[in-house]
Design a protein around this motif. Sequence first.
Motif, PDB file in Angstrom:
ATOM      1  N   ARG A  65       4.257  -9.816  -1.417  1.00  0.00           N
ATOM      2  CA  ARG A  65       4.778  -9.071  -0.269  1.00  0.00           C
ATOM      3  C   ARG A  65       5.935  -9.852   0.336  1.00  0.00           C
ATOM      4  O   ARG A  65       6.005 -11.078   0.207  1.00  0.00           O
ATOM      5  N   VAL A  66       6.836  -9.146   1.004  1.00  0.00           N
ATOM      6  CA  VAL A  66       7.908  -9.758   1.789  1.00  0.00           C
ATOM      7  C   VAL A  66       7.753  -9.243   3.213  1.00  0.00           C
ATOM      8  O   VAL A  66       7.874  -8.031   3.462  1.00  0.00           O
ATOM      9  N   ASP A  67       7.459 -10.127   4.122  1.00  0.00           N
ATOM     10  CA  ASP A  67       7.250  -9.737   5.514  1.00  0.00           C
ATOM     11  C   ASP A  67       8.579  -9.704   6.269  1.00  0.00           C
ATOM     12  O   ASP A  67       9.570 -10.306   5.858  1.00  0.00           O
ATOM     13  N   GLY A  68       8.577  -9.038   7.412  1.00  0.00           N
ATOM     14  CA  GLY A  68       9.764  -8.976   8.242  1.00  0.00           C
ATOM     15  C   GLY A  68      10.796  -8.002   7.693  1.00  0.00           C
ATOM     16  O   GLY A  68      10.565  -7.290   6.715  1.00  0.00           O
ATOM     17  N   ASP A  69      11.961  -7.961   8.330  1.00  0.00           N
ATOM     18  CA  ASP A  69      13.013  -7.016   7.961  1.00  0.00           C
ATOM     19  C   ASP A  69      13.918  -7.525   6.852  1.00  0.00           C
ATOM     20  O   ASP A  69      14.852  -6.832   6.455  1.00  0.00           O
ATOM     21  N   ARG A  70      13.684  -8.723   6.372  1.00  0.00           N
ATOM     22  CA  ARG A  70      14.485  -9.263   5.280  1.00  0.00           C
ATOM     23  C   ARG A  70      14.212  -8.448   4.014  1.00  0.00           C
ATOM     24  O   ARG A  70      13.103  -8.420   3.501  1.00  0.00           O
ATOM     25  N   LEU A  71      15.244  -7.781   3.493  1.00  0.00           N
ATOM     26  CA  LEU A  71      15.104  -6.913   2.330  1.00  0.00           C
ATOM     27  C   LEU A  71      15.331  -7.707   1.055  1.00  0.00           C
ATOM     28  O   LEU A  71      16.366  -8.373   0.899  1.00  0.00           O
ATOM     29  N   TRP A  98       0.013   4.844 -11.235  1.00  0.00           N
ATOM     30  CA  TRP A  98      -1.055   5.564 -10.537  1.00  0.00           C
ATOM     31  C   TRP A  98      -2.420   4.945 -10.839  1.00  0.00           C
ATOM     32  O   TRP A  98      -3.231   4.725  -9.926  1.00  0.00           O
ATOM     33  N   ASP A  99      -2.660   4.636 -12.095  1.00  0.00           N
ATOM     34  CA  ASP A  99      -3.943   4.046 -12.472  1.00  0.00           C
ATOM     35  C   ASP A  99      -4.147   2.689 -11.806  1.00  0.00           C
ATOM     36  O   ASP A  99      -5.277   2.341 -11.441  1.00  0.00           O
ATOM     37  N   ARG A 100      -3.075   1.951 -11.621  1.00  0.00           N
ATOM     38  CA  ARG A 100      -3.192   0.598 -11.077  1.00  0.00           C
ATOM     39  C   ARG A 100      -3.198   0.558  -9.561  1.00  0.00           C
ATOM     40  O   ARG A 100      -3.991  -0.153  -8.944  1.00  0.00           O
ATOM     41  N   ASP A 101      -2.283   1.333  -8.908  1.00  0.00           N
ATOM     42  CA  ASP A 101      -2.018   1.134  -7.485  1.00  0.00           C
ATOM     43  C   ASP A 101      -2.190   2.367  -6.599  1.00  0.00           C
ATOM     44  O   ASP A 101      -2.203   2.226  -5.371  1.00  0.00           O
ATOM     45  N   ASN A 112       6.165  -2.407  -0.681  1.00  0.00           N
ATOM     46  CA  ASN A 112       6.759  -2.490  -2.014  1.00  0.00           C
ATOM     47  C   ASN A 112       7.063  -1.082  -2.520  1.00  0.00           C
ATOM     48  O   ASN A 112       6.154  -0.251  -2.650  1.00  0.00           O
ATOM     49  N   VAL A 113       8.341  -0.813  -2.793  1.00  0.00           N
ATOM     50  CA  VAL A 113       8.800   0.522  -3.187  1.00  0.00           C
ATOM     51  C   VAL A 113       9.558   0.420  -4.502  1.00  0.00           C
ATOM     52  O   VAL A 113      10.399  -0.470  -4.690  1.00  0.00           O
ATOM     53  N   PRO A 168       4.230  -6.535  -8.142  1.00  0.00           N
ATOM     54  CA  PRO A 168       3.252  -6.585  -7.052  1.00  0.00           C
ATOM     55  C   PRO A 168       2.635  -5.206  -6.849  1.00  0.00           C
ATOM     56  O   PRO A 168       3.084  -4.221  -7.463  1.00  0.00           O
ATOM     57  N   PRO A 169       1.630  -5.076  -6.005  1.00  0.00           N
ATOM     58  CA  PRO A 169       1.074  -3.740  -5.734  1.00  0.00           C
ATOM     59  C   PRO A 169       2.173  -2.811  -5.205  1.00  0.00           C
ATOM     60  O   PRO A 169       2.895  -3.166  -4.283  1.00  0.00           O
ATOM     61  N   ILE A 170       2.273  -1.644  -5.796  1.00  0.00           N
ATOM     62  CA  ILE A 170       3.323  -0.692  -5.420  1.00  0.00           C
ATOM     63  C   ILE A 170       2.748   0.319  -4.435  1.00  0.00           C
ATOM     64  O   ILE A 170       1.756   0.990  -4.710  1.00  0.00           O
ATOM     65  N   ASP A 171       3.412   0.420  -3.284  1.00  0.00           N
ATOM     66  CA  ASP A 171       2.953   1.316  -2.223  1.00  0.00           C
ATOM     67  C   ASP A 171       3.583   2.699  -2.312  1.00  0.00           C
ATOM     68  O   ASP A 171       2.956   3.692  -1.920  1.00  0.00           O
ATOM     69  N   ALA A 172       4.843   2.769  -2.771  1.00  0.00           N
ATOM     70  CA  ALA A 172       5.542   4.057  -2.814  1.00  0.00           C
ATOM     71  C   ALA A 172       6.510   4.072  -3.991  1.00  0.00           C
ATOM     72  O   ALA A 172       7.060   3.035  -4.380  1.00  0.00           O
TER      73      ALA A 172
END
Length: 352
Positions: free
Chosen positions: A80-86, A161-164, A104-105, A137-141
Motif C-alpha cells: 500500500r502507499v499511504d497519503g496523497d503521494r501517487l 477476481w479470483d484473487r482480490d 490500489n487501482v 499488491p491486493p487490487i481494490d479497483a
Amino acid sequence: MSHITRRAVAAAPLLLAACADGPVRGAAMSAHFDGSRFRNPDGEAPRSLLRVLQWQLTESAESWPDVVPSPFPNDRPPRRVDGDRLRISFVGHASFLLQARGLNVLTDPVWSDRASPFGFTGPKRRNPPGIAFDDLPPIDAVLLSHGHYDHLDLATIARLWDRDRPRIVAPLGHDATIQAHRADIAVTTADWHAVVPLADGVVASLEPVHHWTARGVFDRNRALWCGFVVKGMGPGFLFAGDTGFDEGRPFRAIARKHGALDLALLPIGAYEPRWFMAAQHMNPDDAVQGLELLGARRALGYHWGTFQLTNEGAEQPAIDLATALAARGVAPARFLALRPGQVWTPEAAARA
C-alpha cells in the motif's frame, strides 16, 4: 509467406471473432446512443471492414524484433502507499498500477501473451509485464476503458477476481462481455459523465473520448468507450484509454469540466497509417497537443512497444514524441514515454 500476408492471417481472428448481441443494460437514448449502438456524436465513425482489409492487404508494416526489452527491471510495488503521494508503475501497453491513499487501482489490465481471442495467433506480447502477476499488491479497483482485446483481457480479469474481488468499473455494455465469460464477476457499468466512487474520497469520472469498441464483426459499438478522470489519489489525473485527437474536442471538454489536472496518461502509439488510424488513435504530436489543451502539468505516454497493432516500428513512438515536444517547445521531462517496469512519482518528476 509475405509480411503483409502474415499480418492479414494474424488479423483474421480479430475480424471474425464474435460475441453475443443484445440490449445494453442501463443505457438510455442519447446523442451518443441510438438505442442499439454507440457513436462519437461529432466525430468520425470507425473504418469499415472493407477499409480494414484494404489496410491489411495493401500496406507494409515495419518489422518488430521478437523482444522489445525494457531498460527497467520488473517493479515489486509496496503493498500500500499511504497519503496523497501517487505512485505509478507501468505494466505495459495500457496497464498501469496506481497507488495512493492506501488504494490500489489497475487500468486496462492485460497479463496475457496475446491481445487476441485465441492463444495461438494475434498480436503477441514483445516484453513481459513490468510487474509479475504474483507481485501485484491486493487490487481494490479496475478501470476498463473499452472492449478491444489489447485493453479488456478476460483471462486477467478472471485472475484478479479470483484473487482480490476488486471493484471493476467499465463503460456501458462491458458487463455482458465479462459475465458471458464468468457469470459470477461483478461489474459496475456507467454512461459518460457518471461519477463512480472507488473508495472514501476517491472517485472516477467516465469521460467521452473519440474511439470505438468491438470484440468481433457483429458487435461493433454495442458497448461504450471512455477515459477516466480520477480524483482523490494525488491532485487528480486522466487515464485516456484509447482516443483519436478529434480536433482536440475530448481534451477541451475535460479541461472545461475538471480544470487543469496534475497528470495525464495519454496513448502515443498504434497510429500508422494515418489515413486509417487518425480517427481512432493519436500520434505523438496529437498527444502533445492534448497535453497542452488539458493544461496538465505532466503526461505519461503508453500504448506503444508491447503489442504490434499497426505499421510503425517498435521504437518510433518514442522518437516521434521527442520530435513533437521539441517542435512545440515542450520540455522533454514534462512528457515521458514509459517502458514496462518504470515507476513514476511526483518526487522523481520534480527532480527531472
